[in-house]
Write a protein that holds these residues in place. Sequence first.
Motif, PDB file in Angstrom:
ATOM      1  N   TYR A 101      -5.391  -6.097   9.502  1.00  0.00           N
ATOM      2  CA  TYR A 101      -5.735  -5.854  10.909  1.00  0.00           C
ATOM      3  C   TYR A 101      -6.812  -4.782  11.109  1.00  0.00           C
ATOM      4  O   TYR A 101      -7.080  -4.345  12.223  1.00  0.00           O
ATOM      5  N   GLY A 102      -7.441  -4.344  10.017  1.00  0.00           N
ATOM      6  CA  GLY A 102      -8.655  -3.537  10.137  1.00  0.00           C
ATOM      7  C   GLY A 102      -8.450  -2.119  10.616  1.00  0.00           C
ATOM      8  O   GLY A 102      -7.433  -1.485  10.334  1.00  0.00           O
ATOM      9  N   ALA A 103      -9.441  -1.633  11.358  1.00  0.00           N
ATOM     10  CA  ALA A 103      -9.459  -0.224  11.768  1.00  0.00           C
ATOM     11  C   ALA A 103      -9.748  -0.153  13.263  1.00  0.00           C
ATOM     12  O   ALA A 103     -10.858  -0.432  13.688  1.00  0.00           O
ATOM     13  N   TYR A 117     -14.712   4.667  11.402  1.00  0.00           N
ATOM     14  CA  TYR A 117     -13.524   4.071  11.995  1.00  0.00           C
ATOM     15  C   TYR A 117     -12.294   4.540  11.216  1.00  0.00           C
ATOM     16  O   TYR A 117     -12.409   5.011  10.088  1.00  0.00           O
ATOM     17  N   GLN A 118     -11.126   4.372  11.814  1.00  0.00           N
ATOM     18  CA  GLN A 118      -9.869   4.666  11.110  1.00  0.00           C
ATOM     19  C   GLN A 118      -8.852   3.572  11.401  1.00  0.00           C
ATOM     20  O   GLN A 118      -8.813   3.049  12.513  1.00  0.00           O
ATOM     21  N   SER A 119      -8.009   3.291  10.414  1.00  0.00           N
ATOM     22  CA  SER A 119      -6.939   2.321  10.648  1.00  0.00           C
ATOM     23  C   SER A 119      -5.722   3.017  11.236  1.00  0.00           C
ATOM     24  O   SER A 119      -5.574   4.229  11.128  1.00  0.00           O
ATOM     25  N   GLU A 120      -4.854   2.215  11.844  1.00  0.00           N
ATOM     26  CA  GLU A 120      -3.616   2.752  12.411  1.00  0.00           C
ATOM     27  C   GLU A 120      -2.414   2.145  11.690  1.00  0.00           C
ATOM     28  O   GLU A 120      -2.508   1.043  11.154  1.00  0.00           O
ATOM     29  N   ILE A 178      -5.224   4.516   5.299  1.00  0.00           N
ATOM     30  CA  ILE A 178      -5.227   3.149   4.781  1.00  0.00           C
ATOM     31  C   ILE A 178      -3.792   2.769   4.410  1.00  0.00           C
ATOM     32  O   ILE A 178      -2.914   3.637   4.347  1.00  0.00           O
ATOM     33  N   VAL A 179      -3.583   1.496   4.129  1.00  0.00           N
ATOM     34  CA  VAL A 179      -2.305   1.073   3.555  1.00  0.00           C
ATOM     35  C   VAL A 179      -2.443   1.231   2.045  1.00  0.00           C
ATOM     36  O   VAL A 179      -3.298   0.585   1.432  1.00  0.00           O
ATOM     37  N   PRO A 180      -1.649   2.125   1.423  1.00  0.00           N
ATOM     38  CA  PRO A 180      -1.820   2.366  -0.002  1.00  0.00           C
ATOM     39  C   PRO A 180      -1.514   1.104  -0.796  1.00  0.00           C
ATOM     40  O   PRO A 180      -0.548   0.386  -0.484  1.00  0.00           O
ATOM     41  N   THR A 211      -2.252  -6.207   1.348  1.00  0.00           N
ATOM     42  CA  THR A 211      -3.234  -5.787   2.342  1.00  0.00           C
ATOM     43  C   THR A 211      -4.640  -6.153   1.880  1.00  0.00           C
ATOM     44  O   THR A 211      -4.878  -6.372   0.685  1.00  0.00           O
ATOM     45  N   VAL A 212      -5.553  -6.196   2.852  1.00  0.00           N
ATOM     46  CA  VAL A 212      -6.928  -6.610   2.557  1.00  0.00           C
ATOM     47  C   VAL A 212      -7.854  -6.035   3.633  1.00  0.00           C
ATOM     48  O   VAL A 212      -7.405  -5.703   4.729  1.00  0.00           O
ATOM     49  N   GLY A 213      -9.132  -5.915   3.300  1.00  0.00           N
ATOM     50  CA  GLY A 213     -10.132  -5.488   4.292  1.00  0.00           C
ATOM     51  C   GLY A 213     -10.175  -3.982   4.483  1.00  0.00           C
ATOM     52  O   GLY A 213      -9.805  -3.213   3.587  1.00  0.00           O
ATOM     53  N   TRP A 214     -10.609  -3.548   5.650  1.00  0.00           N
ATOM     54  CA  TRP A 214     -10.762  -2.111   5.918  1.00  0.00           C
ATOM     55  C   TRP A 214      -9.435  -1.373   5.833  1.00  0.00           C
ATOM     56  O   TRP A 214      -9.393  -0.205   5.475  1.00  0.00           O
ATOM     57  N   LEU A 215      -8.354  -2.045   6.144  1.00  0.00           N
ATOM     58  CA  LEU A 215      -7.033  -1.425   6.061  1.00  0.00           C
ATOM     59  C   LEU A 215      -6.682  -1.109   4.605  1.00  0.00           C
ATOM     60  O   LEU A 215      -5.974  -0.159   4.306  1.00  0.00           O
ATOM     61  N   LYS A 216      -7.227  -1.895   3.693  1.00  0.00           N
ATOM     62  CA  LYS A 216      -6.940  -1.736   2.270  1.00  0.00           C
ATOM     63  C   LYS A 216      -7.876  -0.719   1.606  1.00  0.00           C
ATOM     64  O   LYS A 216      -7.456   0.091   0.796  1.00  0.00           O
ATOM     65  N   ARG A 217      -9.170  -0.778   1.994  1.00  0.00           N
ATOM     66  CA  ARG A 217     -10.144   0.017   1.236  1.00  0.00           C
ATOM     67  C   ARG A 217     -10.843   1.089   2.058  1.00  0.00           C
ATOM     68  O   ARG A 217     -11.668   1.850   1.545  1.00  0.00           O
ATOM     69  N   GLY A 218     -10.558   1.153   3.362  1.00  0.00           N
ATOM     70  CA  GLY A 218     -11.267   2.081   4.236  1.00  0.00           C
ATOM     71  C   GLY A 218     -12.445   1.372   4.899  1.00  0.00           C
ATOM     72  O   GLY A 218     -12.842   0.282   4.483  1.00  0.00           O
ATOM     73  N   PRO A 219     -13.003   2.016   5.958  1.00  0.00           N
ATOM     74  CA  PRO A 219     -13.976   1.312   6.802  1.00  0.00           C
ATOM     75  C   PRO A 219     -15.392   1.317   6.236  1.00  0.00           C
ATOM     76  O   PRO A 219     -16.264   2.042   6.710  1.00  0.00           O
ATOM     77  N   SER A 220     -15.614   0.522   5.211  1.00  0.00           N
ATOM     78  CA  SER A 220     -16.977   0.443   4.678  1.00  0.00           C
ATOM     79  C   SER A 220     -17.259  -0.960   4.192  1.00  0.00           C
ATOM     80  O   SER A 220     -16.344  -1.733   3.876  1.00  0.00           O
TER      81      SER A 220
END
Length: 493
Positions: free
Chosen positions: A112-114, A347-350, A363-365, A395-404
């Motif tokens: 679900y991203g950031a 950006y930051q994830s929640e 992020i989700v570790p 997990t996948v995407g920005w939630l997994k690796r941070g917003p880049s």
Amino acid sequence: MNRFYRIAIVGSGPSGFYTAKYLIDKNPLIKVDIIEKLPTPYGLVRYGVAPDHQEVKAVTNTFDEIACNSNVRYLGNVCISQQNGNDTSSVHRNIVTLDRLRKLYSCVVLAYGASSDTLLNIENEAANGIFSARSFVNWYNGHPEYRHISNKLNFKDVTDVVIIGNGNVAVDCARILAKSVDELEKTDICIDALHALKRSQIKNIHMVGRRGHVQSSFTIKELRELSRLANATCLISKEELAAGLTDSTVKEIEDNRPKKRIVELINTIADSITSDDTKYVDDGAKRKIHIKFLLSPTEFLTDSNDRVSGVKFEVNKLTGMPHHQKSVGTGETTVVNSQLVLKSVGYQSESVDDRFFDTKRKIVPNIGGRVLTVSASSTVESLSNSAAIEPGLYTVGWLKRGPSGIIGTNITDAKETTASILADIAMDKVGQVWCEEFNRNDLLTTCKQPVVTWDKYRIIDQEELNRGKLGCKIREKILSVNEMIHIINDNKQ
Ligand code: NAP
């Protein structure tokens, strides 16, 4: 009676769609539900990519094909939340907890991203006229949750804008603010933003990085586009470039061919100003984009109405080894006047479940997309066994690796998470769901509010295209979830 692996992917942005694609491509027993908070799909492609970058948005054609696969369902208007309850932003929205989702599906992929911002934590950050770039981008892209920003943005009184940060989001914001309405009105920019921008009196856009030009995070294509705008001229100070040329910086340029090319472009922009002063001094019709370096914001200045009137910056110098240089304050300060500030510092994830969220890294570790419980994640570097891995959660995407990363980065990322899921399936670590049992407990049938399936989304899509046609635009986005639901309901009658 057949048994399947029923996989829920939470989030319908690029990482979610690519994960769905690689899962169904590799195993015919996998059935995927892509669950999306909004009725509309595509996440950042719809609400993040700038409206004048339609060629990037064309990736939705690939996502449409995935959504139409018989092993994929799209379930929009379903929000994963920490609590069961009513979301006040829409009377129609369904709320589901992660625990419930995990009971229904063989496994769940969080994608679900950031949707939050990095804060600067400096004085007056909450003053009127200061927005995160993320909110601004969501607003001009017609995200229903950011429509209210129209009431707070008054371009009539804005001559100077400061954008803090110099990544590609900052460049997007600068470009949208610099372009004339003529250049934007045929895109899918939302109608509210177009009306607001028509009143723009902007003369100066200051895009400010805390480190030097060589450490900027914008990419060459985006900077070149910015430097070639019909309605704006980019200005770069040669003094700031010289100040950033430490020995470590010189080494950074030598080491890196793309950097060399971007530095050449930056120098060309800086040169073009000094060699032809009239270009920016005399052309009053043009907006000026001041691309500035080595300045950190220390305070927002406000007027008597608690509205931002300027940004105080400390002048920085660079210290450190090549590729690890940091900005350090020199004590010298400068003020840039500004009636609008966009903070574009990431950006930051929640969290949707604190057991699986690293509050420090936001992020989700995870290891290769396999989610770890938080207590274990603190020792993730030294983790050598799978004891801490949370079974059936990925997990996948920005939630997994941070917003880049760009949209394409999600391809490799999704392949990695998919590989983890497929390996776990092969090792019998993921349970199958009986089709009959799933039908009985199906999220679709147990949701109280309307769920927007792909066919229903197509009704919204068609309506937006029709409205766009009327206004000679690519698309006119519908700005309220409730209206989207009404359009679907009306279509049934
Ligand atoms: P970004 O590239 O990480 O840039 C963030 C900027 O904020 C950097 O300049 C960073 O400076 C600065 N910053 C961070 N903390 C700060 C602070 N406390 N004070 C001052 N400055 C601070 O992030 P982004 O622009 O949000 O973009 C996110 C990702 O989306 C990126 O990978 C980007 O390339 C991608 N994207 C791509 C496109 C495109 O391809 N057209 C468009 C939009 C976004 P430091 O470097 O010093 O930390």
